[in-house]
Design a protein around this motif. Sequence first.
Motif, PDB file in Angstrom:
ATOM      1  N   PRO A 186      36.124  42.940  36.083  1.00  0.00           N
ATOM      2  CA  PRO A 186      35.079  43.819  36.982  1.00  0.00           C
ATOM      3  C   PRO A 186      36.166  44.366  38.371  1.00  0.00           C
ATOM      4  CG  PRO A 186      34.898  41.295  37.303  1.00  0.00           C
ATOM      5  CD  PRO A 186      35.874  41.525  36.058  1.00  0.00           C
ATOM      6  N   VAL A 187      35.742  45.198  39.145  1.00  0.00           N
ATOM      7  CA  VAL A 187      36.196  45.664  40.309  1.00  0.00           C
ATOM      8  C   VAL A 187      36.945  44.614  41.219  1.00  0.00           C
ATOM      9  CG1 VAL A 187      36.018  46.998  42.427  1.00  0.00           C
ATOM     10  CG2 VAL A 187      35.300  47.929  40.125  1.00  0.00           C
ATOM     11  N   GLU A 188      36.201  43.331  41.141  1.00  0.00           N
ATOM     12  CA  GLU A 188      36.755  42.317  42.163  1.00  0.00           C
ATOM     13  C   GLU A 188      38.130  41.946  41.674  1.00  0.00           C
ATOM     14  OE1 GLU A 188      32.633  43.510  42.922  1.00  0.00           O
ATOM     15  OE2 GLU A 188      33.423  42.838  40.980  1.00  0.00           O
ATOM     16  N   GLY A 189      38.090  41.918  40.624  1.00  0.00           N
ATOM     17  CA  GLY A 189      39.395  41.099  39.842  1.00  0.00           C
ATOM     18  C   GLY A 189      40.322  42.072  40.014  1.00  0.00           C
ATOM     19  N   ARG A 190      40.139  43.473  39.735  1.00  0.00           N
ATOM     20  CA  ARG A 190      41.373  44.557  39.715  1.00  0.00           C
ATOM     21  C   ARG A 190      41.558  44.848  41.096  1.00  0.00           C
ATOM     22  NH1 ARG A 190      38.846  49.155  37.521  1.00  0.00           N
ATOM     23  NH2 ARG A 190      36.874  47.954  37.014  1.00  0.00           N
ATOM     24  N   ILE A 191      40.980  44.559  42.122  1.00  0.00           N
ATOM     25  CA  ILE A 191      41.552  44.977  43.331  1.00  0.00           C
ATOM     26  C   ILE A 191      42.139  43.721  44.010  1.00  0.00           C
ATOM     27  CG2 ILE A 191      39.561  46.451  44.030  1.00  0.00           C
ATOM     28  CD1 ILE A 191      38.606  44.465  45.926  1.00  0.00           C
ATOM     29  N   ARG A 192      42.113  42.483  43.286  1.00  0.00           N
ATOM     30  CA  ARG A 192      42.697  41.504  43.900  1.00  0.00           C
ATOM     31  C   ARG A 192      44.351  41.472  44.043  1.00  0.00           C
ATOM     32  NH1 ARG A 192      42.427  35.442  40.759  1.00  0.00           N
ATOM     33  NH2 ARG A 192      43.864  34.407  42.178  1.00  0.00           N
ATOM     34  N   PHE A 193      45.232  42.044  43.178  1.00  0.00           N
ATOM     35  CA  PHE A 193      46.609  42.243  43.216  1.00  0.00           C
ATOM     36  C   PHE A 193      47.097  42.993  44.606  1.00  0.00           C
ATOM     37  CE2 PHE A 193      50.937  43.873  42.126  1.00  0.00           C
ATOM     38  CZ  PHE A 193      51.373  42.675  42.079  1.00  0.00           C
ATOM     39  N   THR A 194      46.284  44.096  44.835  1.00  0.00           N
ATOM     40  CA  THR A 194      46.780  44.812  45.873  1.00  0.00           C
ATOM     41  C   THR A 194      46.344  44.307  47.095  1.00  0.00           C
ATOM     42  OG1 THR A 194      46.233  46.988  44.905  1.00  0.00           O
ATOM     43  CG2 THR A 194      45.972  46.965  46.989  1.00  0.00           C
TER      44      THR A 194
ATOM     45  N   GLY B 100      38.585  55.118  36.023  1.00  0.00           N
ATOM     46  CA  GLY B 100      37.547  54.764  35.348  1.00  0.00           C
ATOM     47  C   GLY B 100      36.231  54.565  36.243  1.00  0.00           C
ATOM     48  N   ASP B 101      36.285  54.068  37.141  1.00  0.00           N
ATOM     49  CA  ASP B 101      35.137  53.950  38.024  1.00  0.00           C
ATOM     50  C   ASP B 101      35.687  53.838  39.625  1.00  0.00           C
ATOM     51  OD1 ASP B 101      36.775  51.448  37.824  1.00  0.00           O
ATOM     52  OD2 ASP B 101      35.041  50.328  37.509  1.00  0.00           O
ATOM     53  N   THR B 102      36.280  54.932  39.977  1.00  0.00           N
ATOM     54  CA  THR B 102      36.735  55.388  41.069  1.00  0.00           C
ATOM     55  C   THR B 102      35.977  54.719  42.272  1.00  0.00           C
ATOM     56  OG1 THR B 102      38.054  57.158  40.241  1.00  0.00           O
ATOM     57  CG2 THR B 102      37.632  56.829  42.662  1.00  0.00           C
ATOM     58  N   GLU B 103      34.863  55.287  42.369  1.00  0.00           N
ATOM     59  CA  GLU B 103      33.920  55.058  43.621  1.00  0.00           C
ATOM     60  C   GLU B 103      33.502  53.554  43.743  1.00  0.00           C
ATOM     61  OE1 GLU B 103      30.167  57.072  43.386  1.00  0.00           O
ATOM     62  OE2 GLU B 103      31.029  58.930  43.410  1.00  0.00           O
ATOM     63  N   ASP B 104      33.475  52.682  42.782  1.00  0.00           N
ATOM     64  CA  ASP B 104      33.356  51.468  42.810  1.00  0.00           C
ATOM     65  C   ASP B 104      34.455  50.536  43.257  1.00  0.00           C
ATOM     66  OD1 ASP B 104      30.769  51.589  41.927  1.00  0.00           O
ATOM     67  OD2 ASP B 104      31.212  50.898  39.773  1.00  0.00           O
TER      68      ASP B 104
ATOM     69  N   LEU C  61      37.663  47.922  47.559  1.00  0.00           N
ATOM     70  CA  LEU C  61      38.937  47.785  48.157  1.00  0.00           C
ATOM     71  C   LEU C  61      39.165  47.974  49.846  1.00  0.00           C
ATOM     72  CD1 LEU C  61      41.878  47.443  47.530  1.00  0.00           C
ATOM     73  CD2 LEU C  61      42.335  49.838  47.243  1.00  0.00           C
ATOM     74  N   LEU C  62      38.538  49.048  50.067  1.00  0.00           N
ATOM     75  CA  LEU C  62      38.411  49.342  51.558  1.00  0.00           C
ATOM     76  C   LEU C  62      38.096  48.206  52.573  1.00  0.00           C
ATOM     77  CD1 LEU C  62      39.347  52.012  50.404  1.00  0.00           C
ATOM     78  CD2 LEU C  62      37.977  53.142  52.054  1.00  0.00           C
TER      79      LEU C  62
ATOM     80  N   ARG D  89      39.499  43.770  56.137  1.00  0.00           N
ATOM     81  CA  ARG D  89      39.522  42.333  56.618  1.00  0.00           C
ATOM     82  C   ARG D  89      40.806  42.003  57.083  1.00  0.00           C
ATOM     83  NH1 ARG D  89      34.909  42.222  53.199  1.00  0.00           N
ATOM     84  NH2 ARG D  89      36.460  41.776  51.429  1.00  0.00           N
ATOM     85  N   ILE D  90      41.885  42.386  56.409  1.00  0.00           N
ATOM     86  CA  ILE D  90      43.282  41.982  56.547  1.00  0.00           C
ATOM     87  C   ILE D  90      43.807  42.562  57.982  1.00  0.00           C
ATOM     88  CG2 ILE D  90      45.813  42.016  55.812  1.00  0.00           C
ATOM     89  CD1 ILE D  90      44.341  42.183  52.802  1.00  0.00           C
ATOM     90  N   GLY D  91      43.276  43.888  58.313  1.00  0.00           N
ATOM     91  CA  GLY D  91      43.388  44.686  59.310  1.00  0.00           C
ATOM     92  C   GLY D  91      45.041  45.582  59.493  1.00  0.00           C
ATOM     93  N   PRO D  92      45.364  46.119  58.066  1.00  0.00           N
ATOM     94  CA  PRO D  92      46.638  46.859  58.395  1.00  0.00           C
ATOM     95  C   PRO D  92      46.551  47.867  59.376  1.00  0.00           C
ATOM     96  CG  PRO D  92      45.535  47.509  56.525  1.00  0.00           C
ATOM     97  CD  PRO D  92      44.759  46.263  57.027  1.00  0.00           C
ATOM     98  N   ALA D  93      47.791  48.483  60.067  1.00  0.00           N
ATOM     99  CA  ALA D  93      47.768  49.453  61.080  1.00  0.00           C
ATOM    100  C   ALA D  93      46.964  50.716  60.470  1.00  0.00           C
ATOM    101  CB  ALA D  93      49.048  49.667  61.675  1.00  0.00           C
ATOM    102  N   CYS D  94      47.244  50.994  58.953  1.00  0.00           N
ATOM    103  CA  CYS D  94      46.910  52.363  58.701  1.00  0.00           C
ATOM    104  C   CYS D  94      46.567  52.449  57.255  1.00  0.00           C
ATOM    105  CB  CYS D  94      48.223  53.398  58.931  1.00  0.00           C
ATOM    106  SG  CYS D  94      48.143  54.996  58.545  1.00  0.00           S
TER     107      CYS D  94
END
Length: 370
Positions: free
Chosen positions: A207-215, A247-251, A256-257, A262-267
Amino acid sequence: MTNTQQVPAVSRLFETARLGNLELSSRLVMAPLTRNRAGADGVPGELMATHYAQRASAGLIIAEATTPNAVGRTYPHTPGIHESTQISGWRRVTDAVRAASGSRMFLQLQHGGRVGHPDTSGHIQLAPSVVRFPEALHTPSGLQSAVAPREMTVRDIRSTIADFATAARNAVEAGFDGVEVHSANGHLLHQFLAKNTNRRTDGWGGPVEGRIRFTTEVVQAVAEAIGPDRVGVRISPGLGVNSIEEGDTEDIYRALLPALARIGPACLHLIHADPDSAPFAEIRKAWPGTLMANPVLSREEVAADGGKRKGERLLAEGADLIALGRGFLANPDLVERLRTGAPLNDIRPEFLMHVHGAEGYNDYPSLDRP
């Protein structure tokens, strides 16, 4: 007699801006551009120092895609930031830029994942899953078909995350003000996001929650290494570069955003930003911090004004910074040309990539250097 002539408004592109704790001289950013001018060992040399110093009037320069380890190298003569000689080479570049104008510089950190070849990197490529890259690749011996990558083990994932953090520290040692984590254009982080390249069934897939994990874990590690105010993240929602199919860009980006915020990058750096598109408006609404927009431009728009008009429209729609790529290729003094309305140089496409000399790289004229 009263003089009713109105003074033209100064474009917002040339306003000062802030990025994290940095003050930028303008909102114009030189986007990262792979040019294959490093040494065969990935060490930046004098050609690169000259090239970036010529373009030091940009409010921010994001230096080209640079690998955090050997296995992540995509093409011959692309730079690295994992060896002491590479750190020293980049220090010559940042010193040259600061001597020219004091422009701020970030370094883009990119791991190619399946986009690479053992003849280039010296290693079998690593990827989320064993899905071969379907396109031909430039290698030291010419174009070759890609080989099947090796699926990353949990140990590979952990060590690669650590390599990104070390590379960020190396970049700061080399004189950069910060780094941009490349999670776009079909490279490793993007491969974890996309369904067609991530077929894992463990915690980094499915699922999406797993696929965003590495980033998110890479960005977290980099932020902890050098501070979140020194970190940018590049994304390319829906863009099929390097045969990627999300495949499921919107999701993906709805999940991801907020995780990145929550990490707080500058940009957040958005590629192919279109001021008329719903996705741009949605991302602007969802992202609470500084948004850098890299406009989608036709060849005619690049030739006409380098992206100035589209950049101004993106600022009006909520972008904070505008990253331009092709305009800076052929115009060392692009900022001054856009400010004054001076004509732009034509790009010589035959010298863009996979060539290694000064021609088409350091020899474009500026207004004060014919």
